[in-house]
Design an enzyme around this catalytic site. Structure first.
Site: not given
Length: 371
Positions: A162, A200, A352
């Site tokens: 991230d 990711d 989230d």
């Protein structure tokens, strides 16, 4: 739209899946947990480790049963049997299951139970714990094998994940990560298992220097080889972001550098993890990526359909946006060429960070998604 449209918030995260974290309990206990709540930044939806979920039983199908046709004569009946399609595994520990058990009188319970809790979801391993990771992975894969079902596991511990954002963490360096992957692979067993390798890690690698990027990709390629060598029935998928992130050709180039075109390390790509883009858009995008990637024709794609029933918000909102719906139920039988599965990598209802602490279960949001 912001480029990093799928940042994984794993440690107290911005997505929603099942997360098997080491909390000091016995090493064979793989109950997914939520860790600390990271600070959030204004990005589109991000993957976060969650906890587990379930597959709906045939009795809960919304479609009416087919009308029986004429019974074939004995002479026309085929000899032998046709193997039943494989079913995905639902881990018995999850936040949504905990909520269902403790809220028997809640008016939202039946909808949340039948449309979310009864469906299978991925199990995330988002903490760097080399000493216990083998046993915790084995707890999931052995339980799935005992049921004759296919688990979905998510290794999520690559260094600098991230890019130091809300899901920062992971292994201290790539050498340590390689060792963690070795231990992870040792828990895969010998049955079928789907590995969603490091969400990711490829699509969101532009924060790394060219040298750091090359080193990460080499480590991911190694990870795929190790996982598949440990269990030849393991299917390993690499990060393709989603249809509104990198162009297909650019993403394919990055994937190639990470070993995703090699059958020795890869079974294809995954898209839309923790995001909202429609399945039709993801199918088209995944096929474009696979075409540009090359490699064996056997390479396919898996798509996260957990929250994409209404598509992505037009304003780019990513944090528990209103008006979203659950998408196609998890299945290994999509009926679409080169699309191997629809998966729930993020569990619907796990916040989230706007309707609750990142990674925590919100009954309000779950009901909104499921009704």
């Amino acid at each position: 739209m912001v480029a990093a449209a799928s940042v994984v918030v794993a440690v107290g995260t911005v997505t929603g899946m099942v997360s098997a974290l080491d909390d000091g309990r016995p090493s064979d206990d793989a109950k997914p947990l939520v860790t600390r709540s990271p600070s959030l930044r204004p990005l589109p939806a991000v993957p976060t480790p969650s906890r587990t979920s379930v597959a709906p039983s045939p009795a809960r199908s919304a479609s009416p049963p087919p009308k029986p046709g004429p019974k074939p004569s004995a002479s026309k009946q085929k000899q032998g049997t046709v193997a039943a399609p494989a079913l995905l595994y639902r881990h018995p520990d999850s936040q949504v299951l905990d909520w269902v058990k403790t809220h028997p009188g809640d008016a939202r319970r039946d909808v949340i139970e039948s449309r979310i809790a009864d469906r299978p979801a991925a199990v995330w391993f988002a903490d760097f714990t080399p000493s216990t990771i083998t046993a915790r992975v084995r707890a999931v894969t052995s339980a799935a094998a005992a049921q004759g079902r296919v688990p979905v596991v998510v290794p999520y511990a690559v260094p600098q994940r991230d890019c130091g954002g809300a899901s920062e963490g992971g292994a201290p360096d790539l050498a340590a990560y390689d060792g963690w992957i070795d231990n992870f692979a040792a828990g895969l067993g010998s049955g079928e298992v789907i590995v969603v390798l490091e969400p990711d890690s490829i699509a969101q690698s532009d924060c790394l220097t060219e040298g750091e990027q090359a080193d990460r990709f080499a480590s991911l390629a190694r990870a795929g080889r190790v996982l598949k060598a440990a269990n030849p029935k393991a299917r390993v998928y690499y990060d393709a972001g989603h249809s509104d992130w990198n162009p297909a050709a650019k993403q394919a180039s990055l994937l190639d550098q990470a070993g995703a075109a090699s059958a020795a390390s890869s079974d294809g790509v995954f898209t839309n993890v923790s995001n909202f883009h429609r399945t039709s858009d993801e199918i088209a995008y995944a096929r474009q990526v696979l075409s540009a990637l090359g490699g064996p024709a056997s390479l396919g794609a898996v798509i996260d359909t957990s929250r994409n029933g209404n598509g992505a918000p037009t304003d780019g909102a990513w944090c528990d946006p209103s008006g979203r719906r659950i998408g196609q139920a998890p299945t290994l039988n999509t009926g679409e060429a080169r699309i191997d599965a629809y998966l729930w990598v993020k569990l619907p209802g796990e916040s989230d960070g706007c309707k609750g602490t990142p990674g925590s279960f919100s009954a309000e949001y779950a009901y909104e998604l499921a009704r």
